[in-house]
Scaffold this motif. Structure first.
Motif, PDB file in Angstrom:
ATOM      1  N   GLN A  39       0.798  -1.226   0.096  1.00 62.47           N
ATOM      2  CA  GLN A  39       0.041   0.037  -0.099  1.00 62.47           C
ATOM      3  C   GLN A  39       1.007   1.168   0.010  1.00 62.47           C
ATOM      4  O   GLN A  39       1.666   1.479   0.832  1.00 62.47           O
ATOM      5  CB  GLN A  39      -0.962   0.133   1.211  1.00 62.47           C
ATOM      6  N   LYS A  43      -2.758   5.576  -1.516  1.00 62.72           N
ATOM      7  CA  LYS A  43      -3.557   4.423  -2.553  1.00 62.72           C
ATOM      8  C   LYS A  43      -3.994   3.280  -1.865  1.00 62.72           C
ATOM      9  O   LYS A  43      -3.568   3.106  -0.532  1.00 62.72           O
ATOM     10  CB  LYS A  43      -2.213   4.037  -3.551  1.00 62.72           C
ATOM     11  N   ASP A  44      -4.974   2.687  -2.554  1.00 58.86           N
ATOM     12  CA  ASP A  44      -5.407   1.338  -2.111  1.00 58.86           C
ATOM     13  C   ASP A  44      -4.461   0.130  -1.874  1.00 58.86           C
ATOM     14  O   ASP A  44      -3.415   0.228  -2.690  1.00 58.86           O
ATOM     15  CB  ASP A  44      -6.615   0.793  -2.812  1.00 58.86           C
ATOM     16  N   ARG A  45      -4.380  -0.760  -0.992  1.00 55.00           N
ATOM     17  CA  ARG A  45      -3.633  -1.913  -1.072  1.00 55.00           C
ATOM     18  C   ARG A  45      -3.684  -2.700  -2.223  1.00 55.00           C
ATOM     19  O   ARG A  45      -4.791  -2.864  -2.840  1.00 55.00           O
ATOM     20  CB  ARG A  45      -4.124  -2.760   0.294  1.00 55.00           C
ATOM     21  N   GLU A  46      -2.610  -3.135  -2.938  1.00 56.62           N
ATOM     22  CA  GLU A  46      -2.668  -3.820  -4.018  1.00 56.62           C
ATOM     23  C   GLU A  46      -2.009  -5.117  -3.958  1.00 56.62           C
ATOM     24  O   GLU A  46      -0.943  -5.235  -3.128  1.00 56.62           O
ATOM     25  CB  GLU A  46      -1.913  -3.008  -5.159  1.00 56.62           C
ATOM     26  N   ALA A  92       6.278   1.729  -0.535  1.00 55.98           N
ATOM     27  CA  ALA A  92       5.086   1.226  -0.041  1.00 55.98           C
ATOM     28  C   ALA A  92       5.260   0.522   1.322  1.00 55.98           C
ATOM     29  O   ALA A  92       6.271   0.197   1.755  1.00 55.98           O
ATOM     30  CB  ALA A  92       4.072   0.320  -0.963  1.00 55.98           C
TER      31      ALA A  92
END
Length: 122
Positions: A39, A43-46, A92
């Motif tokens: 993450q 931003k969103d967790r990916e 991240a």
């Protein structure tokens, strides 16, 4: 219950390498597929990568394919993420995950680690 603890994060220059580890306790990790998500700020967790029970099959996000490598040692209840040719955009918090692989791109996460920060300087 499974407890996951990540280690190995830190600061690295672009183009450099870093290795993350995730140690599991509470239940044998060999019961689960294991993976890494990340993450970035704002931003969103990916999804980053997943590995099946035996370690024989791996899946990667296109953004890391060819640069990152996931592996596992079931005897040590540990999963690893080797990150090479790091880019600024790899910055991240990286989370270890334990769960199942339903299909390519469809991963169920049952347990999360607390995360480890990776910062890549440009």
């Amino acid at each position: 219950q499974v407890q996951l603890v990540e280690s190995g994060g830190g600061l690295v220059q672009a183009g450099g390498s870093l290795s993350l580890s995730c140690a599991g306790s509470g239940r044998a990790l060999e019961r689960y597929a294991m993976g890494w998500f990340r993450q970035a700020p704002g931003k969103d967790r990916e999804f980053v990568t997943f590995i099946n029970f035996s370690g024989g099959t791996t899946y990667y996000a296109d953004s890391v394919k060819g640069r990152f490598a996931i592996s596992r040692d079931n005897a040590k209840n540990t999963v690893y993420l080797q990150m090479n040719s790091l880019k600024f955009e790899d910055t991240a918090i990286y989370f270890c995950a334990a769960g199942t692989i339903e299909a390519v791109g469809d991963y169920n996460v049952y347990y999360w680690g607390q995360g480890t920060r990776v910062t890549v300087s440009s």
